[in-house]
Write an enzyme that holds these catalytic residues in place. Sequence first.
Site, PDB file in Angstrom:
ATOM      1  N   SER A 161       0.780  -1.198   0.000  1.00 43.80           N
ATOM      2  CA  SER A 161       0.082  -0.080  -0.051  1.00 43.80           C
ATOM      3  C   SER A 161       0.889   1.172  -0.100  1.00 43.80           C
ATOM      4  O   SER A 161       1.980   1.236   0.564  1.00 43.80           O
ATOM      5  CB  SER A 161      -0.920   0.075   1.290  1.00 43.80           C
ATOM      6  N   TYR A 176      -2.556  -0.999  10.220  1.00 41.01           N
ATOM      7  CA  TYR A 176      -2.629  -0.928   8.573  1.00 41.01           C
ATOM      8  C   TYR A 176      -1.368  -0.788   7.863  1.00 41.01           C
ATOM      9  O   TYR A 176      -0.609  -1.622   7.195  1.00 41.01           O
ATOM     10  CB  TYR A 176      -3.681  -0.284   7.977  1.00 41.01           C
ATOM     11  N   LYS A 180       1.411  -2.964   6.136  1.00 46.48           N
ATOM     12  CA  LYS A 180       1.654  -2.950   4.698  1.00 46.48           C
ATOM     13  C   LYS A 180       3.317  -2.778   4.734  1.00 46.48           C
ATOM     14  O   LYS A 180       3.855  -3.130   3.704  1.00 46.48           O
ATOM     15  CB  LYS A 180       1.090  -1.843   4.068  1.00 46.48           C
TER      16      LYS A 180
END
Length: 281
Positions: A161, A176, A180
């Site tokens: 990401s 998150y 990533k």
Amino acid sequence: MATHQRIVDDSYKTPIQTHLNYKDKTAVVTGGARGIGLALARQVAELGGNVAVLDYLSQPDDEFDELEKTFGIKARFYQTDVTKKESLEQSFAEVVAEFGRIDGCVTAAGIVYDAPFLGDSWENVIRAQMVNVVGTYFSAQLAARQMEAQGTGGSIVMIASICAHQTLPTQHVSSYSASKGAVKSLGHALAVELGPKNIRVNTISPGYIYTAMIEGVMERFPSLAALMRDDPPLGRIGNRADIKGAVAYYLSDASSYVTGNDILVTGGLHVGRSNPPTMTK
Ligand SMILES: NC(=O)c1ccc[n+]([C@@H]2O[C@H](COP(=O)([O-])OP(=O)(O)OC[C@H]3O[C@@H](n4cnc5c(N)ncnc54)[C@H](O)[C@@H]3O)[C@@H](O)[C@H]2O)c1
């Protein structure tokens, strides 16, 4: 008239279409029941490859059913929880039994949630790391073991990401982002470890791509939705089609000398915003 010494190398004359062709090859796509993963499963089929989709959902979106007929390939769905050892191992074993080989693996299974760091919970953080990091890790491991057993090499593509590169304003995605970042680093480590087996490992870092994952966030946070649409220098939110080229490149022989790489697909957001806040006194 050329006067320099000519090298004998006709390899560059092979048409790029030949390199991109995935006929008689099989790719596993995790998280392929919907969203980006489903678009990437279709992309494998478009290149002539067979595709095995693994996903937590009980069944894929209807579009999955079109693949076999439209592209004349074999497509199978395996309900799988990538965070569960038995589930993941069983699905990979079934894929090998059905398809006989694995040439590519795309890890798109992932989850995101919005929570300020100071209030985030153990349950949320552990779940995100389990799906995004541990699920990716062991999907790549099972694919690489099969590629090694075949002696054919192969290509593993992991979806990271933009959050692995920078923190975007107004979102609370520390867990998150950490997951990533781990996926991107995993790409470096696996590229080095698996390179001698001709197993290439690369990552893709999308920016804002319009899918169900993003739609929920856009509905809850209208100001963030506006940012997603207006901020990328290319002036729009990404769509699933925008990811397909990078995966076609990575999975196929078009990138046969590329490993340990990351492609940012962000509409330019990672280098600047087209709609920065105005400076006021
Ligand atoms: N949409 C974006 O803007 C964006 C941006 C950057 C990265 N990504 C990444 O791209 C990938 C796909 O995202 P998307 O937008 O298509 O989201 P999505 O929610 O539409 O798709 C994710 C898929 O992963 C599956 N999944 C979740 N947990 C799983 C588990 N335990 N086992 C197996 N499957 C599981 C879901 O069922 C779903 O089908 C994710 O890894 C996401 O983090 C998305």
